[in-house]
Design a protein around this motif. Structure first.
Motif, mmCIF file in Angstrom:
data_model
loop_
_atom_site.group_PDB
_atom_site.id
_atom_site.type_symbol
_atom_site.label_atom_id
_atom_site.label_comp_id
_atom_site.label_asym_id
_atom_site.label_seq_id
_atom_site.Cartn_x
_atom_site.Cartn_y
_atom_site.Cartn_z
ATOM 1 N N LEU A 30 18.388 46.590 -59.931
ATOM 2 C CA LEU A 30 18.145 45.237 -59.445
ATOM 3 C C LEU A 30 19.415 44.735 -58.782
ATOM 4 C CD1 LEU A 30 16.191 42.691 -59.489
ATOM 5 C CD2 LEU A 30 17.485 41.977 -61.511
ATOM 6 N N VAL A 33 20.362 41.080 -57.093
ATOM 7 C CA VAL A 33 19.803 39.770 -56.801
ATOM 8 C C VAL A 33 20.911 38.732 -56.624
ATOM 9 C CG1 VAL A 33 19.495 39.274 -59.274
ATOM 10 C CG2 VAL A 33 18.172 38.005 -57.593
ATOM 11 N N GLU A 48 15.936 27.113 -62.820
ATOM 12 C CA GLU A 48 16.362 28.260 -62.013
ATOM 13 C C GLU A 48 17.128 29.270 -62.866
ATOM 14 O OE1 GLU A 48 16.991 24.569 -59.313
ATOM 15 O OE2 GLU A 48 17.064 25.079 -61.453
ATOM 16 N N ALA A 95 14.696 31.262 -64.904
ATOM 17 C CA ALA A 95 13.958 32.225 -64.083
ATOM 18 C C ALA A 95 14.804 33.444 -63.756
ATOM 19 C CB ALA A 95 13.484 31.544 -62.801
ATOM 20 N N TYR A 96 16.077 33.216 -63.362
ATOM 21 C CA TYR A 96 16.965 34.347 -63.075
ATOM 22 C C TYR A 96 17.179 35.200 -64.325
ATOM 23 C CZ TYR A 96 18.370 32.629 -58.441
ATOM 24 O OH TYR A 96 18.400 32.236 -57.126
ATOM 25 N N ARG A 97 17.392 34.535 -65.443
ATOM 26 C CA ARG A 97 17.630 35.276 -66.683
ATOM 27 C C ARG A 97 16.434 36.145 -67.042
ATOM 28 N NH1 ARG A 97 19.180 31.549 -71.576
ATOM 29 N NH2 ARG A 97 17.004 30.921 -71.228
ATOM 30 N N ALA A 98 15.226 35.608 -66.869
ATOM 31 C CA ALA A 98 14.015 36.390 -67.179
ATOM 32 C C ALA A 98 13.893 37.584 -66.226
ATOM 33 C CB ALA A 98 12.789 35.493 -67.072
ATOM 34 N N GLU A 99 14.226 37.379 -64.948
ATOM 35 C CA GLU A 99 14.134 38.475 -63.974
ATOM 36 C C GLU A 99 15.111 39.610 -64.317
ATOM 37 O OE1 GLU A 99 14.484 39.219 -59.118
ATOM 38 O OE2 GLU A 99 15.024 37.276 -59.995
ATOM 39 N N VAL A 100 16.350 39.236 -64.642
ATOM 40 C CA VAL A 100 17.348 40.256 -64.969
ATOM 41 C C VAL A 100 17.011 40.937 -66.287
ATOM 42 C CG1 VAL A 100 19.785 40.699 -65.438
ATOM 43 C CG2 VAL A 100 19.141 39.068 -63.645
ATOM 44 N N ARG A 101 16.599 40.143 -67.281
ATOM 45 C CA ARG A 101 16.273 40.709 -68.597
ATOM 46 C C ARG A 101 15.122 41.702 -68.509
ATOM 47 N NH1 ARG A 101 17.870 39.129 -73.400
ATOM 48 N NH2 ARG A 101 18.536 37.072 -72.655
ATOM 49 N N SER A 102 14.126 41.408 -67.685
ATOM 50 C CA SER A 102 12.986 42.324 -67.564
ATOM 51 C C SER A 102 13.408 43.662 -66.978
ATOM 52 C CB SER A 102 11.904 41.682 -66.681
ATOM 53 O OG SER A 102 12.329 41.564 -65.339
ATOM 54 N N THR A 103 14.462 43.650 -66.171
ATOM 55 C CA THR A 103 14.967 44.901 -65.584
ATOM 56 C C THR A 103 15.830 45.661 -66.571
ATOM 57 O OG1 THR A 103 14.961 43.904 -63.394
ATOM 58 C CG2 THR A 103 16.278 45.889 -63.688
#
Length: 249
Positions: free
Chosen positions: A216, A218, A237, A240-248
């Motif tokens: 990732l 971003v 925001e 949302a960023y934390r969830a995106e990075v954590r999912s990766t």
């Protein structure tokens, strides 16, 4: 008109330890002034990549360039490690003064510069104390001041807050965010904390499990101006960023 030289250019880099491929291939370009955070699980090659950028190791394949040249250990980058690595026989000011001496700052100018650097990291009154007389969080502030003493355009930080308690860690994250913004230096910060990555970075790169590859990449666009740390962490925001990075990760 040619584009400006990137601060760091990593071209198809791989690194192996014997038969084990620890990293790569990785391709990254880091513009000057960016705060890049490398995040991932233990053993994914984050610290290996940082050592390659610092010039402590050479890649098994590919190429690393810092300001257009091959990195040389001790030149071109300030370094902050997980352990402060201060000299216990010197005072706090003496540790910072030593870095200034190696940077070629004239002797008569060093006392004022030591004071300025310690003020910048929030330690205006500890120059004459021994390193073992101050807390672990204060020691890391001294290590940061020492790294800032050398006028390198690049600052490399390898999990510098990992061993600290949560409250001290959060205070130092905010301090680093402010110091980096004021200095304008390019920063590359290694962590395994997703929260820390999103809080600090203007860009977050997540690496896969070994061999570490970019999973990732971003940009982090958060409303930082005039926003305190707690307010920033509560922002939608940020979540949302934390969830995106954590999912990766």
């Amino acid at each position: 008109m040619s584009s400006p030289e990137p601060a760091v250019d990593i071209e198809d880099v791989e690194h192996r330890y014997g038969a084990v491929t620890a990293l790569g291939p990785v391709r990254l370009t880091v513009p000057a002034g960016q705060f890049l955070v490398l995040v991932g699980a233990s053993g994914c090659g984050k610290s290996t990549l940082l050592r390659l950028i610092a010039g402590f190791e050479q890649p098994s394949a590919g190429r690393v360039r810092v300001n257009g040249a091959q990195p040389v250990p001790g030149r071109g980058a300030g370094l902050v490690f997980q352990a402060p690595r201060l000299l216990p026989w010197k005072t706090v000011g003496g540790n910072v003064e030593l870095a200034l001496r190696y940077a070629g700052v004239p002797r008569e100018d060093r006392p004022a510069r030591v004071g300025e650097l310690l003020e910048r990291v929030g330690l205006p009154d500890v120059a004459n104390r021994r390193t073992w007389e101050i807390s672990g969080g204060q020691q890391q502030r001294v290590a940061l001041a020492r790294a800032l003493a050398v006028p390198n355009p690049l600052l490399l930080l390898d999990e510098p807050f990992a061993a600290l308690d949560a409250l001290t860690r959060e205070r130092l994250q905010e301090d680093l965010r402010q110091v980096s913004a004021a200095s304008g230096r390019t920063c590359i910060f290694v962590t395994h904390s997703v929260d820390e990555a999103v809080f600090l970075g203007s860009r977050v790169v997540a690496l896969t499990q070994r061999p570490g590859r970019v999973a990732l990449d971003v940009p982090i666009d958060l409303p930082r101006a005039g926003v305190d740390a707690e307010e920033l962490r509560r922002a939608p925001e940020f979540t949302a960023y934390r969830a995106e990075v954590r999912s990766t990760v």
